[in-house]
Every structure is written in C-alpha cells, then in structure tokens.
Design an enzyme around this catalytic site. Structure first.
Site: not given
Ligand SMILES: [Zn+2]
Length: 662
Positions: A215, A342, A426
C-alpha cells in the site's frame, strides 16, 4: 572501502542507452553541497540515531529485550494512526509504530553516506549494533519485520494495504545497499538479500504465490537498487512484478480485506487513488493520492522503464509528469497541498500558507526526476530535479543539520518553525539520506556516455569503455554560473559528454579546450552533447548566466494571481520578517523595479541575496477604521529576499514567497 560499481542486472536485455547514477562513494562534493553534506555528517546522522533511540525504537528491534508491546488482536488502523501519525499501539511500556523499520533503514542509509564523508567510529559501532539486532531478529525463513514479529505476531502478510510491511523492507534494503557501498560491510546486505529471497518466494506470477503489492510504494525502487548492487536479476524481476501487478483486477486489497474478515469498502480513504492502485499503472494519467507514495511508485516505474526499455511505462510516466508539473506543483518544487491525505487535491489548488508540501514529497520528486534521467539526458526532468533539490526539499533541514520541517509552506505568519523530532519521523532521515548521497544525483553513466545533470564543485571517478576517468568540476555554483570541468582519463578514450543547459539560463557559452562550441547546433533536450576522444588535461568551460527572473503563476492558480515570485538561477527566493519588518503582505513589488543581486558571504553560510525598491502600504495614518473609501498611502521600501531553502534559520518571523505586484 569497497566502492562497488553498479552491476549490470540484465546483461542480455539491458538497453544500451540506460544512464545509471554513480554510487555515492565515487563522487566527492565540495562548495554548496559540501557544506550541506558536512552538516549531515557532523550533526544530522548522529541526531537521527539518538532520536530513534529516544523514541525507543531499539526496544522494538532487539530480540534480547522484552517485547515493547503485548500481543493485540488485529486492528485496522485509522488513517490518523496509519498515515498521519503512524499506526500507534500503546502497550504497557512503550508506544510503538509499524513503520519504525523504515526509520531505521533511512537512518542507516544516512549514517552510511555520512561515514563515507567523515569517519565516525562511534556512530559506525552503533549502526553495527543495530544491524546485529536485525540479524538476530531475522527468522529462519528470512522474514524480517520488527512490527509483525514483536508487536503483532502471526499476522504477517495479512494487510499489505495499510501496514507498511513491504515498505519497511524496502527502506532496510536501501540502508543495506548504502552501508555496503560506504563501508564494505555486507552483513545487512546479506540479511536483506535473504529477506528479499523470502519475499520473492511469497509474491509473484507463479501459481500459489500471492498477487499483492504494498500500500505504500518503496519496495520497487529498493529492489532495483539491490539488483544493481548485487547483479541479481531476480530482484529486478520482482520489482517489475510489483509494478505490473498494481491496480489489476481482481483487486488484491479487496481480496485481502475479505480474507481477514473485513469489508473492503470500509477503507478509510474510500478510494484506492490514495495509494495509486485504482488502475494498472500503465493506464494512469493523473497524479493522485498520497504524494510520497506517488513519487516512490513513479521512481520505481522509471527504473523499470530504464532497465527493461519499457516504452509503455515511459509513456505513462510522461503523462503523469505533464499532469504534475502543469497543474499541481509549487514553484518551490513542493507537492501535495493537503494535510488530509498528505497529497493531491484538485488542479491548480496551491494554497501557500496552508501548503502541506511535505519534505519527503519533494525528496520523492527528486528521486522520480533523477530516475527519468535513466532513459537519457533531458532537461525537462533535470531542471525539475534541480528545482526540488535546491528549494522544496533542503528547506526541510536547518543549515546546521539539526532541525527539520515536515511541512514546507510558501507563506508563514510567523508561527512555522523547524522542530527537533516528530512522532511520524519520516522526513528527517529522508532529507538526511538525500543530502548525504547528493553526489549520486550529479551524473548518469551509460556504456559510452556520461551526462552531467548537476553542477557544483566536486570530483567524480568512473570507468567508461574500460578506462578509469576522473572529472573535476570547479565552480561556485549555484551562486555563480561559471563551471570549469577537467576530464582526466587514464588514457585517451572516446565517449559523449552531455552537459545540461538549464531552461532558466538565458545566456550560456561553452568552450572545449578554449574553442567555442555552437550551443544551438549541439543541444537537444536541453543537453549539449560533445563526442570526442578525451585526453588527460582536456578542459571544458561552461558559463551559465545566473539570470534573475520574475515568475508568474498560471491565472488558474487563485492564490497567486497578482503576485510574483523571484528566482535567481535554480533558487527560488522569499522575504523574511527579520530583513523586511512585520506585515510582509503590505509590501508590493512594481513590475518595473530593478532586481539586484548581492553576494553576502557572511549571511546564512554565504548566500546571494536579491533586493529591489518596492512599496509598503502605510498603517500609521490610517486611524482605527477597519474600512474606509480611501486606499492606504504607500511608502517606498527596499525589500530584501533570501533563498527559500535558508528561511527560518535566523530570528523567527513571517515569510512570503509570492509577493504582491503593483
Ligand atoms: Zn516525511
């Protein structure tokens, strides 16, 4: 040091014209990028490790410590958990996240390239210890996921849609390749090859194998790197399989949801556009969904198009490139305006003060653009890579390498600042690894050609037609556009040198050993091609005028109409409160105002600022009315602009990229 040459992964079929990046250890950067890499090596790399430890990530991967969480029944994470803040499980002792392996992967990658830059035995020892933990954690069949082994055992491969399982593998693979290239140590590379072999035994077109894919794209581009580093074509084939399979019917995520007793329609994001699996990739023509996922997917597609000479993939990528760059791209190279997904919203929707424009997304655009160059030099991609590099991506890292932006708005009322860390960390290791590996974005090497995509003081070493060649760039780029290139083959060798002439440059001149080259005749797709037998001491001089320009947005962008952005060379500029006072919205720049450039060696590490005479709407004689029939008086003001990447490194305050015109 083992500087591994990229291995030919598909020797029989590989296209002759494929351009591959030079491994990081083969390019030493100095000047502008040297300073950035030094900041990452001196500070960022250690900070990333420390923050991971503080977040208690070691506890998740270390099999010698108690599991950080209890076993919980399967739980499909809400998007807030899975994607904005990470799927979070608060166990009795620690809060843990399902993508922590990816943070380790990127942290290892940043550390690896930093270690190449600058020896750091303490950091190397720490990273070695992390690798040892992964070695111990790995199961006998090769499987390796700290989340599914330590937090949700027994549930592996049950939710590829939401749980980042292959994504984590991809980042650890990239970390492994980097650590091997930089230190010559192959332990993590061997671990990840075993894991990749296991993944290949589980997924693929053969009967009995799963027909799935992740995904969150990432494994695809990572497997290409692994194939190039090891010469093992099977990893290239697996990457191609994941790309080919994405979005096929019956839809894997539907079947997978039913298999775990969930309703496929209960997917929080409602549409598979979110993870770009709404259609097979060759049928996609619009950039949709989560921006980082899209960039990683297109990066992997570009690699596969390069390695397999796949024109159907290339055609899809060109359509997607057009869509992104003509409708959904900030002038800074930022992408993805919305925090909600996002990612992308509608065409020409580019709000400035609420821009999400995640650092990772701009980094992802650099990845994608650089991989499009695998199919041949073309300034359409390289100019965009440069724009995203110098603006929307490195804005994510403070000049000293210690603080990070997640969002990169183009306007701030004074409240937006870099932070030390984030619960969904991240961006810090993503910008860290990109900066530390910047040398690999400078060049593309083909069988008998070298393309120079980026300019800057640096030395590259490579082999072409069996000859070792060094290439030294001497330049103060991006502050100055004069670039001297010395070619030093160990013996005379014939190859084509491609040099980019950026579209922003209005005047360029090129000399080879003092002799002028007719640029118009020698340029195609924005690159000059010089084919000759290169001899030791050959010298190429490229003069790129560092043009200053005013940029205007398509009038369909409602937020930018009547506004102007300033640029010089590849850099986009902004004004800050600390130079211009508060109330930046009151400043206007007349169309005819002259722009001036000023080298300021003592400001922000040495930059070139821009200035112009503008006007400022006065408030002092306005009184207390909120509205009145007479417009405000204006006064003359000298505005000063700094490169966008350098903002928020001084006194906190307002910032503005798109200035009012008038
Ligand atoms: Zn990020």
């Amino acid at each position: 040091m083992t500087a591994s040459q990229p291995a030919a992964a598909t020797d029989t079929a590989r296209p002759k014209l494929a351009f591959r990046p030079l491994p990081v250890p083969q390019v030493d950067v100095r000047g502008f990028w040297g300073d950035r890499v030094d900041a990452v090596a001196a500070k960022t790399a250690g900070i990333l490790y420390d923050r991971c430890v503080e977040a208690r990530m070691l506890e998740q991967i270390d099999p010698d410590r108690p599991s950080p969480g209890v076993v919980i029944p399967f739980h499909s994470p809400s998007p807030d958990e899975a994607d904005t803040q990470g799927a979070e499980f608060t166990g009795s002792t620690v809060t843990t996240q399902m993508f922590w392996d990816s943070d380790w992967g990127k942290t290892i990658e940043t550390a690896a390239y930093s270690l190449y830059r600058r020896r750091n035995p303490e950091l190397e020892r720490k990273i070695d210890a992390v690798i040892d933990m992964y070695g111990k954690l790995q199961q006998p069949d090769g499987y390796l996921s700290s989340w599914y082994q330590r937090i949700q055992p027994g549930l592996r491969w049950t939710n590829l849609r939401d749980c980042h399982e292959l994504y984590c593998a991809g980042h650890l693979i990239e970390g492994a390749v980097a650590y091997f290239q930089a230190t010559g140590k192959r332990k993590l590379l061997d671990i990840m090859c075993r894991y990749a072999d296991h993944i290949a035994s589980m997924f693929g077109p053969e009967p009995g194998k799963r027909k799935g894919y992740c995904g969150h794209e990432e494994i695809e581009l990572a497997l290409v790197k692994l194939a190039r580093a090891t010469g093992e074509n099977k990893y290239m084939e697996l990457a191609k399989y994941f790309i080919d399979q994405r979005g096929q019917q019956p839809h894997y995520f539907d079947e997978e949801a039913r298999a775990r007793g969930a309703d496929p329609k209960a997917y929080h994001f409602k549409t598979y556009e979110y993870n770009q699996s709404h259609k097979p990739v060759r049928e996609q023509h619009k950039v949709v969904g989560h921006a980082v996922r899209a960039m990683y997917l297109f990066s992997g597609m570009a690699d596969i198009a390069t390695e397999f000479g796949d024109d159907s993939l290339r055609a899809a990528l060109d359509r997607l490139w057009d869509d992104l760059t003509t409708k959904s791209l900030y002038v800074t190279g930022g992408i993805g305006p919305s925090a909600h997904n996002e990612g992308f919203t509608s065409d020409y929707d580019l709000p400035n003060d609420t821009a999400y424009a995640e650092t990772c997304a701009s980094v992802g655009l650099v990845f994608w653009a650089s991989r499009m160059l695998g199919m041949g030099p073309n300034a359409r991609y390289a100019d965009m890579m440069e724009r995203a590099l110098y603006n929307g991506s490195i804005s994510g890292l403070s000049l000293d390498g210690s603080l990070f932006f997640y969002e990169n708005p183009l306007e701030s009322r004074g409240g937006h600042h870099r932070w030390k860390w984030h619960r969904c960390p991240c961006c810090p290791p993503n910008i860290g690894r990109m900066v530390a590996s910047i040398g690999s974005y400078f060049y593309g090497l083909a069988d008998d050609a070298l393309a120079v995509h980026l300019y800057g003081d640096s030395t590259a070493r490579f082999e072409i037609a069996g000859r070792a060649v060094s290439l030294v760039q001497t330049s103060n780029y991006p502050w100055d556009g004069a670039v001297a290139i010395e070619i030093g083959p160990q013996a005379p060798v014939e190859f084509t040198l491609h040099l980019r002439v950026p579209a922003w440059c209005r005047n360029a001149a090129l000399r080879v050993n003092g002799k002028m080259v007719d640029l118009d005749a020698a340029t195609s797709d924005g690159y000059v091609a010089i084919r000759r037998e290169w001899r030791p001491g050959d010298r190429v001089e490229l003069d790129l005028e560092m043009s200053m320009s005013r940029l205007f947005a398509n009038p369909l962008v409602r937020q930018d109409i009547g506004r102007v952005a300033l640029a010089r060379g590849p850099l986009i500029y902004c004004v800050e409160e600390t130079d211009n006072g508060a109330g930046l919205h009151r400043i206007a720049l007349p169309r005819e105002a002259r722009l001036e450039a000023h080298p300021e060696p003592n400001l922000l590490g040495g930059i070139v600022t821009l200035s112009a005479i503008g006007t400022r709407a006065e408030t002092k004689n306005w009184g207390s009315d909120l509205y009145r029939s007479k417009p405000p008086a204006t006064e003359e003001t000298t505005l000063k602009a700094v490169p966008y990447f350098a903002w928020d490194n001084r006194d906190p305050g307002e910032m503005l990229v798109w200035l009012r015109e008038g």
